[in-house]
Structures are given as C-alpha cells and as structure tokens.
Design a protein around this motif. Structure first.
Motif, PDB file in Angstrom:
ATOM      1  N   ALA A  59      -1.121  19.221   4.537  1.00  0.00           N
ATOM      2  CA  ALA A  59      -1.748  18.303   3.941  1.00  0.00           C
ATOM      3  C   ALA A  59      -1.334  16.895   3.998  1.00  0.00           C
ATOM      4  O   ALA A  59      -1.978  16.073   4.041  1.00  0.00           O
ATOM      5  N   GLU A  60       0.162  16.823   3.771  1.00  0.00           N
ATOM      6  CA  GLU A  60       0.887  15.459   3.673  1.00  0.00           C
ATOM      7  C   GLU A  60       0.591  14.926   5.177  1.00  0.00           C
ATOM      8  O   GLU A  60       0.190  13.639   5.316  1.00  0.00           O
ATOM      9  N   ARG A  61       0.938  15.736   5.973  1.00  0.00           N
ATOM     10  CA  ARG A  61       1.023  15.150   7.704  1.00  0.00           C
ATOM     11  C   ARG A  61      -0.643  14.844   7.829  1.00  0.00           C
ATOM     12  O   ARG A  61      -0.826  13.796   8.769  1.00  0.00           O
ATOM     13  N   ARG A  62      -1.546  15.698   7.455  1.00  0.00           N
ATOM     14  CA  ARG A  62      -2.829  15.525   7.781  1.00  0.00           C
ATOM     15  C   ARG A  62      -3.561  13.968   7.369  1.00  0.00           C
ATOM     16  O   ARG A  62      -4.145  13.394   7.841  1.00  0.00           O
ATOM     17  N   ARG A  63      -2.857  13.823   6.038  1.00  0.00           N
ATOM     18  CA  ARG A  63      -3.102  12.442   5.259  1.00  0.00           C
ATOM     19  C   ARG A  63      -2.576  11.212   6.123  1.00  0.00           C
ATOM     20  O   ARG A  63      -3.214  10.302   6.206  1.00  0.00           O
ATOM     21  N   LEU A  64      -1.455  11.481   6.559  1.00  0.00           N
ATOM     22  CA  LEU A  64      -0.799  10.409   7.421  1.00  0.00           C
ATOM     23  C   LEU A  64      -1.486  10.119   8.630  1.00  0.00           C
ATOM     24  O   LEU A  64      -1.692   8.993   9.105  1.00  0.00           O
ATOM     25  N   TYR A  65      -1.911  11.587   9.401  1.00  0.00           N
ATOM     26  CA  TYR A  65      -2.661  11.103  10.397  1.00  0.00           C
ATOM     27  C   TYR A  65      -4.048  10.485  10.326  1.00  0.00           C
ATOM     28  O   TYR A  65      -4.306   9.695  11.099  1.00  0.00           O
ATOM     29  N   ASP A  66      -4.591  10.927   9.168  1.00  0.00           N
ATOM     30  CA  ASP A  66      -5.968  10.594   8.970  1.00  0.00           C
ATOM     31  C   ASP A  66      -5.899   8.786   8.908  1.00  0.00           C
ATOM     32  O   ASP A  66      -6.603   8.097   9.363  1.00  0.00           O
TER      33      ASP A  66
END
Ligand SMILES: [Zn+2]
Ligand SMILES: [Zn+2]
Length: 378
Positions: A59-66
């Motif tokens: 979730a955290e990485r995905r937020r950063l990537y988004d």
C-alpha cells in the motif's frame, strides 16, 4: 525508463489487491523462464512483473508510485531491488514459497514435480562405403514426442490454472476396495484422470488436448564424418523426446550402417580387393584397372606375379575418423588358369609346357613346403 507497473500487470489503476495478485500469478506462470525455455528475455520479463507486483501489492509503495511514479520510488528508497536475489527461482520462492514453479502452480506432491529429462531416440541411417570414405550429409526421419507450443507442455489452455486432480484429490493414486471371501482387498492404481500427476489443467489445452505433448515427425540432416565404421553412433544432443515438467529433451542417436561394397573387404582403415589375372598375363606382366574408392585406376602387374601375391596401393583405403593416416588398398592377385582351350591354344600351351624348365617354375624365395604351410596357416 521502466514500463508503467499497471501496464506490466495488465490491470487498471483502481485494481484492488485481489485483482493485482491474480494478475501477477497469471503472469508469473506465463513468463516464468521454466515455461519459456526458448525465450532469452524470459528472465527480464519475469523480473519486471515481479517488480511491478512488489510495488503495487504494498500500500505505501503503491501510494508513492501513484503520486510520483518510478522517480518517487527511487528517491524514497523504495524502488524494487532484486539484487540480493541470486536467480529467478529465489525471487519466485520469495513470492510463492519454496518448491519452485511447478509446486506453486501445480499442486500435487513434491516428488511428482521433479523435472525429468526426455527419453533418447534411436534412428538408423544406411550409407555406402564410398560415402563413408568421403563423409556425407544424410537425412534421417524419426518420430518424437515434442512439447506442445501452445501450453509449453503443462497441458493447460494458456492463462488457465492447473488444479488439484478432483478424482484422486492430488494423490495421483486411486484405491479400489474389492470384497473377497478372505475379506476386503485394497488395490492401489494410478489415477486415470491425471495419470499419477495429482493435478490436471482446469481447461485442457485445445492444441494438444491437455497432454502437453504431441507426436511429431522430424526430418534432420546429419553430418556423417569421413572414416566412420559400420555400427558407430552419432549423438545429437537435445534432439530426442521432450522432457517432462521443465526437464531438458533427450538426445538423438543415429546408428550408422555402412553397406557392404562387393568390391572391397574392409579391415579398419585398410581395404582388400581381389584382382583376377590370367596365368599368361601374370607371367608376362601387364597393366590392369583396379577398383578403388575413387574409381578404377591402372595398376602395373609385374611379370612373374604369383597367385595370392598382394600389391599395396598406399593411401587408397579409408580415411581416419579422427587422427592418423589413410589406410591402404591391398590388391590380392588371383591368377586364373584357363579352363577351356581351343585346339590352337592347347597346342601353344603344350609347346610352352615343353619349353619350361625347373628354373622357370621354382619358387624363388621360399620352398614349396614353406609356401604350403603358410597357405594352410591361413
Ligand atoms: Zn498444449
Ligand atoms: Zn488424479
């Protein structure tokens, strides 16, 4: 620049956790190098999918990537890094647990998932002695079990899972109970639905009907080297039956049969031939055509040539298969005494016989008995 992770997994930007996981599982199976032995980029493609999954499943990485894309992951120290992993197998087990590709997607028992090399295939090819001397490119035709290209051998329609066999519940065995006068008898047989694998494709591959392999007739040109002998085999690695569960294919063994050449007897690299010479010509000397592998060559028969005398033609035999020198051709002289004579020939022979003295007919180098002993010794 790395590809967009959503594109890599083939999911929408709002895909939920389950969708992402499902997409990655499907891709991991399709892209795994074990399933794509012929694709040199398979490892890179697999790693790309693994990287995309690593980011989008967190979730955290995905937020950063988004929010910031690949650059955001890098500057945030969250870019996927497989540097610590030695191989695809390591990455794979990090996601799916140990046991590798087959156990992750195949189910069943570990013992059944071992890769098995395909069986060897034997085929014979028959060539002439003349071709054995020069070497020849011979065509062989043989039947082989080839891996199905559509399903890469796993028997499943691409994109569909392989599931635990419902008939044997993954054990690969069926137990039948028979009532006998002595009581119940338990018999164990191989499961007829999965063939003992314990797993079956949910949707069988339409190309091979779920077998994962199909019979194929192959034609192949084989370079038969000069100097080969009858009964020698040529091994062509990887041309045999397809392996099972990712195992390598077997080998092709080409048995070379060298046809007899009625003109020659072969003894290793040396050749022997018989040459008929009429008695008068053997006495007088002459030049006669002698068969060789390269065609007839004129050979001088010296005056006074005796029956069984051998004329050596150096280098007219077979070439060496590897190192060494070319053999010789041994020409065995067969002095032919005429069987029927005309009246005139008979008169001539009688006059010749009368004129011959002991000195004309005595063996010069060895006595008659010594020659007889040699002849009997064979
Ligand atoms: Zn198939
Ligand atoms: Zn079964």
């Amino acid at each position: 620049m790395p590809r967009d992770y959503y594109d890599v997994l083939g999911v929408g930007r709002h895909a939920d956790e389950a969708e992402i996981k499902k997409a990655f599982r499907r891709l991991a199976r399709e892209l795994h190098p074990d399933a794509n032995p012929d694709d040199p980029d398979a490892e890179e493609k697999f790693k790309e999918a693994a990287a995309a999954y690593e980011v989008l499943s967190d979730a955290e990485r995905r937020r950063l990537y988004d929010a910031y894309g690949h650059e955001g992951l890098r500057s945030g120290g969250m870019a996927p890094d497989f540097g610590d992993f030695g191989s695809v197998a390591d990455i794979f087990s990090a996601f799916f647990g140990g046991g590798g590709f087959e156990s992750a997607f195949g189910g069943g028992r570990a013992a059944r998932t071992a890769a098995v090399q395909g069986a060897d295939v034997g085929v014979a090819v028959e060539i002439d002695l003349v071709d054995a001397a020069t070497g020849i490119s011979a065509e062989v035709e043989y039947d082989v079990e080839a891996l199905c290209e559509t399903c890469h051998g796993n028997g499943a329609q691409p994109g569909t899972p392989i599931v635990t066999c419902p008939r044997c519940r993954g054990t690969g065995q069926l137990q039948a109970v028979t009532r006998t006068r002595l009581g119940q008898l338990m018999r164990t047989t191989v499961c007829d639905q999965c063939g003992g694998d314990g797993r079956v494709p949910e949707q069988p591959c339409t190309t091979c009907g779920g077998l994962g392999r199909r019979a194929e007739r192959r034609r192949l040109r084989v370079d038969v080297p000069a100097g080969i002998s009858d009964g020698q085999r040529i091994r062509l690695g990887g041309r045999g039956h397809a392996g099972q569960r990712g195992g390598p294919p077997g080998d092709l063994y080409v048995l070379v049969r060298v046809r007899e050449d009625e003109r020659f007897v072969r003894d290793g690299q040396d050749l022997h031939t018989m040459l008929d010479v009429s008695a008068p010509l053997a006495a007088l000397g002459t030049t006669l055509d002698v068969p060789t592998l390269e065609g007839d060559v004129p050979v001088e028969i010296p005056a006074g040539t005796q029956p069984g005398q051998v004329i050596e033609l150096r280098g007219r035999g077979m070439p060496p298969l590897q190192r060494g020198r070319t053999g010789d051709l041994h020409v065995h002289v067969n002095v032919v005494v005429p069987r029927r004579l005309t009246r005139e020939q008979r008169d001539l022979m009688e006059r010749l016989a009368d004129s011959l003295t002991d000195g004309n007919v005595r063996g010069e180098e060895e006595g008659m008995l010594a020659r007889l002993k040699r002849a009997l010794a064979g």
